[in-house]
Write a protein that holds these residues in place. Structure first.
Motif, PDB file in Angstrom:
ATOM      1  N   ARG A  30       0.926  -1.189   0.085  1.00 43.60           N
ATOM      2  CA  ARG A  30      -0.139  -0.097   0.104  1.00 43.60           C
ATOM      3  C   ARG A  30       0.913   1.304  -0.020  1.00 43.60           C
ATOM      4  N   ASP A  31       0.356   2.461  -0.256  1.00 39.25           N
ATOM      5  CA  ASP A  31       1.202   3.707   0.001  1.00 39.25           C
ATOM      6  C   ASP A  31       1.873   3.878   1.220  1.00 39.25           C
ATOM      7  N   GLY A  32       3.062   4.490   1.100  1.00 38.96           N
ATOM      8  CA  GLY A  32       3.594   4.695   2.396  1.00 38.96           C
ATOM      9  C   GLY A  32       4.580   3.406   2.804  1.00 38.96           C
ATOM     10  N   GLY A  33       4.516   2.332   1.838  1.00 34.17           N
ATOM     11  CA  GLY A  33       5.290   1.205   2.166  1.00 34.17           C
ATOM     12  C   GLY A  33       4.671   0.111   3.041  1.00 34.17           C
ATOM     13  N   LEU A  34       3.438   0.514   3.218  1.00 35.74           N
ATOM     14  CA  LEU A  34       2.685  -0.318   4.214  1.00 35.74           C
ATOM     15  C   LEU A  34       2.308  -1.744   3.511  1.00 35.74           C
ATOM     16  N   TYR A  35       2.286  -2.831   4.306  1.00 31.68           N
ATOM     17  CA  TYR A  35       1.859  -3.927   3.683  1.00 31.68           C
ATOM     18  C   TYR A  35       0.751  -4.420   4.573  1.00 31.68           C
ATOM     19  N   SER A  36      -0.475  -4.811   4.082  1.00 30.77           N
ATOM     20  CA  SER A  36      -1.590  -5.048   4.885  1.00 30.77           C
ATOM     21  C   SER A  36      -2.619  -5.706   4.166  1.00 30.77           C
ATOM     22  N   GLY A  37      -3.466  -6.335   4.965  1.00 33.35           N
ATOM     23  CA  GLY A  37      -4.689  -7.117   4.483  1.00 33.35           C
ATOM     24  C   GLY A  37      -5.722  -7.226   5.537  1.00 33.35           C
ATOM     25  N   TYR A  38      -6.976  -7.507   5.158  1.00 34.61           N
ATOM     26  CA  TYR A  38      -8.228  -7.481   5.972  1.00 34.61           C
ATOM     27  C   TYR A  38      -8.996  -8.716   6.247  1.00 34.61           C
ATOM     28  N   PHE A  39      -9.355  -8.689   7.315  1.00 34.25           N
ATOM     29  CA  PHE A  39     -10.405 -10.060   7.674  1.00 34.25           C
ATOM     30  C   PHE A  39     -11.563  -9.410   8.513  1.00 34.25           C
ATOM     31  N   ASP A  40     -12.698 -10.040   8.549  1.00 31.18           N
ATOM     32  CA  ASP A  40     -13.669  -9.952   9.485  1.00 31.18           C
ATOM     33  C   ASP A  40     -13.891 -11.020  10.456  1.00 31.18           C
ATOM     34  N   ASP A  41     -13.740 -10.894  11.745  1.00 30.93           N
ATOM     35  CA  ASP A  41     -13.652 -12.087  12.576  1.00 30.93           C
ATOM     36  C   ASP A  41     -15.068 -12.663  12.586  1.00 30.93           C
ATOM     37  N   PRO A  42     -15.253 -13.662  13.380  1.00 26.99           N
ATOM     38  CA  PRO A  42     -16.546 -14.432  13.463  1.00 26.99           C
ATOM     39  C   PRO A  42     -17.645 -13.585  14.030  1.00 26.99           C
TER      40      PRO A  42
ATOM     41  N   GLU B 155      -7.703  -4.796   9.995  1.00 25.44           N
ATOM     42  CA  GLU B 155      -6.541  -4.766   9.349  1.00 25.44           C
ATOM     43  C   GLU B 155      -5.392  -5.102   9.871  1.00 25.44           C
ATOM     44  N   VAL B 156      -4.711  -5.963   9.229  1.00 24.62           N
ATOM     45  CA  VAL B 156      -3.314  -6.509   9.885  1.00 24.62           C
ATOM     46  C   VAL B 156      -2.210  -5.700   9.059  1.00 24.62           C
ATOM     47  N   VAL B 157      -1.442  -5.008   9.666  1.00 26.11           N
ATOM     48  CA  VAL B 157      -0.464  -4.032   9.025  1.00 26.11           C
ATOM     49  C   VAL B 157       0.951  -4.266   9.342  1.00 26.11           C
ATOM     50  N   TRP B 158       1.812  -4.150   8.436  1.00 26.50           N
ATOM     51  CA  TRP B 158       3.159  -4.108   8.745  1.00 26.50           C
ATOM     52  C   TRP B 158       3.724  -2.618   7.986  1.00 26.50           C
ATOM     53  N   SER B 159       4.558  -1.704   8.794  1.00 24.67           N
ATOM     54  CA  SER B 159       4.881  -0.512   8.346  1.00 24.67           C
ATOM     55  C   SER B 159       6.510  -0.254   8.500  1.00 24.67           C
ATOM     56  N   PRO B 160       6.971   0.002   7.574  1.00 25.79           N
ATOM     57  CA  PRO B 160       8.590   0.198   7.894  1.00 25.79           C
ATOM     58  C   PRO B 160       8.926   1.463   8.583  1.00 25.79           C
ATOM     59  N   ASN B 161       7.981   2.147   9.065  1.00 20.76           N
ATOM     60  CA  ASN B 161       8.277   3.384   9.990  1.00 20.76           C
ATOM     61  C   ASN B 161       7.661   3.121  11.428  1.00 20.76           C
TER      62      ASN B 161
END
Length: 140
Positions: free
Chosen positions: A103-115, A121-127
């Motif tokens: 994603r923008d800004g170097g983010l790497y993420s994905g989304y899920f809806d729990d039961p 959103e689960v996110v990794w950020s270089p910052n």
């Protein structure tokens, strides 16, 4: 600079099912449990508190949000942890609503809806980096 840890309270119909999903499915460790059936998890700068829906409604005097009304983010320490969290969530019964991607800004993420219908959103950020207590700190 160290952000203040936020606390989010969510009312659920079945606290046991929530615990099964987060503890067995995602591998989260309960930080503290309470006599009202509450359970707390510390994740990505958030203290997540699950309470029985009836208890939360009685305490607040308001209707409990349902059906994806709550959206939260969990920051993790690496891109691989984003992938792993989404795979584990899906295997435990969550719906992955967006696979992991850059994603923008170097983010790497994905989304899920729990039961219970909580959107994540689960996110990794270089910052950002995670401290030992789960809070976010600048760096990376």
């Amino acid at each position: 600079m160290r952000p203040t840890m936020n606390m989010v309270m969510i009312g659920v119909e079945d606290v046991g099912a929530v615990r099964g999903f987060y503890e067995d499915g995602l591998g989260w460790v309960a930080w503290r449990t309470g006599g009202s059936g509450s359970v707390m998890y510390r994740t990505g700068g958030v203290v997540l508190v699950f309470l029985a829906a009836g208890y939360l409604a009685a305490e607040r005097g308001v209707a409990v949000p349902r059906g994806g009304a709550t959206s939260l983010a969990s920051f993790v320490a690496s891109r691989n942890e984003v992938d792993d969290a989404l795979l584990r969530a899906a295997a435990a019964g969550a719906v992955v609503t967006s696979p992991p991607r850059d994603r923008d800004g170097g983010l790497y993420s994905g989304y899920f809806d729990d039961p219970q219908g909580v959107s994540w959103e689960v996110v990794w950020s270089p910052n950002m980096a995670l401290a030992e207590d789960g809070s976010l700190v600048a760096g990376g």
